[in-house]
Design a protein around this motif. Structure first.
Motif, PDB file in Angstrom:
ATOM      1  N   ASP A  26       0.833  -1.206   0.000  1.00 43.04           N
ATOM      2  CA  ASP A  26       0.000   0.000   0.000  1.00 43.04           C
ATOM      3  C   ASP A  26       0.872   1.263   0.000  1.00 43.04           C
ATOM      4  O   ASP A  26       0.551   2.247  -0.668  1.00 43.04           O
ATOM      5  CB  ASP A  26      -0.936   0.020   1.214  1.00 43.04           C
ATOM      6  CG  ASP A  26      -2.169  -0.846   1.033  1.00 43.04           C
ATOM      7  OD1 ASP A  26      -2.420  -1.321  -0.101  1.00 43.04           O
ATOM      8  OD2 ASP A  26      -2.885  -1.060   2.030  1.00 43.04           O
ATOM      9  N   VAL A  48      -4.356   5.086   1.509  1.00 42.76           N
ATOM     10  CA  VAL A  48      -4.502   3.881   0.702  1.00 42.76           C
ATOM     11  C   VAL A  48      -5.027   2.733   1.563  1.00 42.76           C
ATOM     12  O   VAL A  48      -4.696   2.629   2.748  1.00 42.76           O
ATOM     13  CB  VAL A  48      -3.129   3.458   0.112  1.00 42.76           C
ATOM     14  CG1 VAL A  48      -3.251   2.220  -0.755  1.00 42.76           C
ATOM     15  CG2 VAL A  48      -2.489   4.593  -0.658  1.00 42.76           C
ATOM     16  N   LYS A  49      -5.833   1.884   0.953  1.00 42.02           N
ATOM     17  CA  LYS A  49      -6.236   0.621   1.575  1.00 42.02           C
ATOM     18  C   LYS A  49      -6.359  -0.414   0.463  1.00 42.02           C
ATOM     19  O   LYS A  49      -7.037  -0.173  -0.542  1.00 42.02           O
ATOM     20  CB  LYS A  49      -7.564   0.747   2.307  1.00 42.02           C
ATOM     21  CG  LYS A  49      -7.985  -0.567   2.977  1.00 42.02           C
ATOM     22  CD  LYS A  49      -9.299  -0.436   3.706  1.00 42.02           C
ATOM     23  CE  LYS A  49      -9.685  -1.759   4.341  1.00 42.02           C
ATOM     24  NZ  LYS A  49     -11.018  -1.684   4.958  1.00 42.02           N
ATOM     25  N   ASN A  51      -4.355  -1.356  -1.890  1.00 47.93           N
ATOM     26  CA  ASN A  51      -3.919  -0.830  -3.180  1.00 47.93           C
ATOM     27  C   ASN A  51      -5.015  -0.049  -3.905  1.00 47.93           C
ATOM     28  O   ASN A  51      -5.091  -0.055  -5.135  1.00 47.93           O
ATOM     29  CB  ASN A  51      -3.361  -1.947  -4.067  1.00 47.93           C
ATOM     30  CG  ASN A  51      -1.930  -2.262  -3.703  1.00 47.93           C
ATOM     31  OD1 ASN A  51      -1.019  -1.582  -4.150  1.00 47.93           O
ATOM     32  ND2 ASN A  51      -1.738  -3.263  -2.864  1.00 47.93           N
TER      33      ASN A  51
END
Length: 154
Positions: A26, A48-49, A51
């Motif tokens: 990520d 981000v989580k 990707n």
């Protein structure tokens, strides 16, 4: 005027909990996106989580970006903060401090990743103590090296 307890952070892990492969992936994705959009001088913070970009800093500022991104991530967000992108602003590093780490954790972040040598940290010892006690993953990465954790598209 620069305070005594401010310095660009060097690459390393500053918490008890180390970043796992998912956090590193990520982080790599967030860094890649941040550098890509940075050519247009957009913000330096990306949330981000898995990707997926949850939020990108723009006019609203870093804290609002973190709040919005963590809200959409429903917890377990990775906050990636990189240095300035334009040549005219190279000498201006983003500044983070203990209050940002606290806020990140309150909003639901599991990790805060900073670009080494390009982000300045105020009172690093306090930040380290907080990360160790709270379980927040807190680290600084080398921009070119983190990209090896990018997931390959199928």
């Amino acid at each position: 005027m620069e305070q005594k307890n401010q310095a660009p952070i060097t690459a390393g892990i500053y918490s008890k909990v180390k970043p796992d492969k998912k956090i590193l992936s990520d982080t790599a994705f967030g860094y890649y996106i941040s550098k890509d959009i940075g050519r247009n001088d957009a913000g330096q913070t990306v949330v981000v989580k898995n990707n997926t970009i949850m939020a990108v800093e723009a006019f609203e500022g870093r804290l609002d970006t973190i709040s919005r991104g963590c809200h959409f991530a429903n917890g377990k967000a990775v906050i990636v903060i990189s240095g300035k992108h334009s040549k005219s602003d190279e000498s201006i590093n983003p500044l983070i401090d203990l209050s940002l780490l606290r806020y990140a954790l309150e909003c639901g972040s599991k990790a805060v990743a900073l670009e080494a040598e390009r982000v300045t940290v105020s009172n690093l010892k306090e930040c380290i103590n907080y990360a160790v006690k709270s379980g927040l993953v807190f680290f600084a990465f080398n921009g070119t090296e983190i990209l090896r954790y990018m997931k390959k598209s199928s």
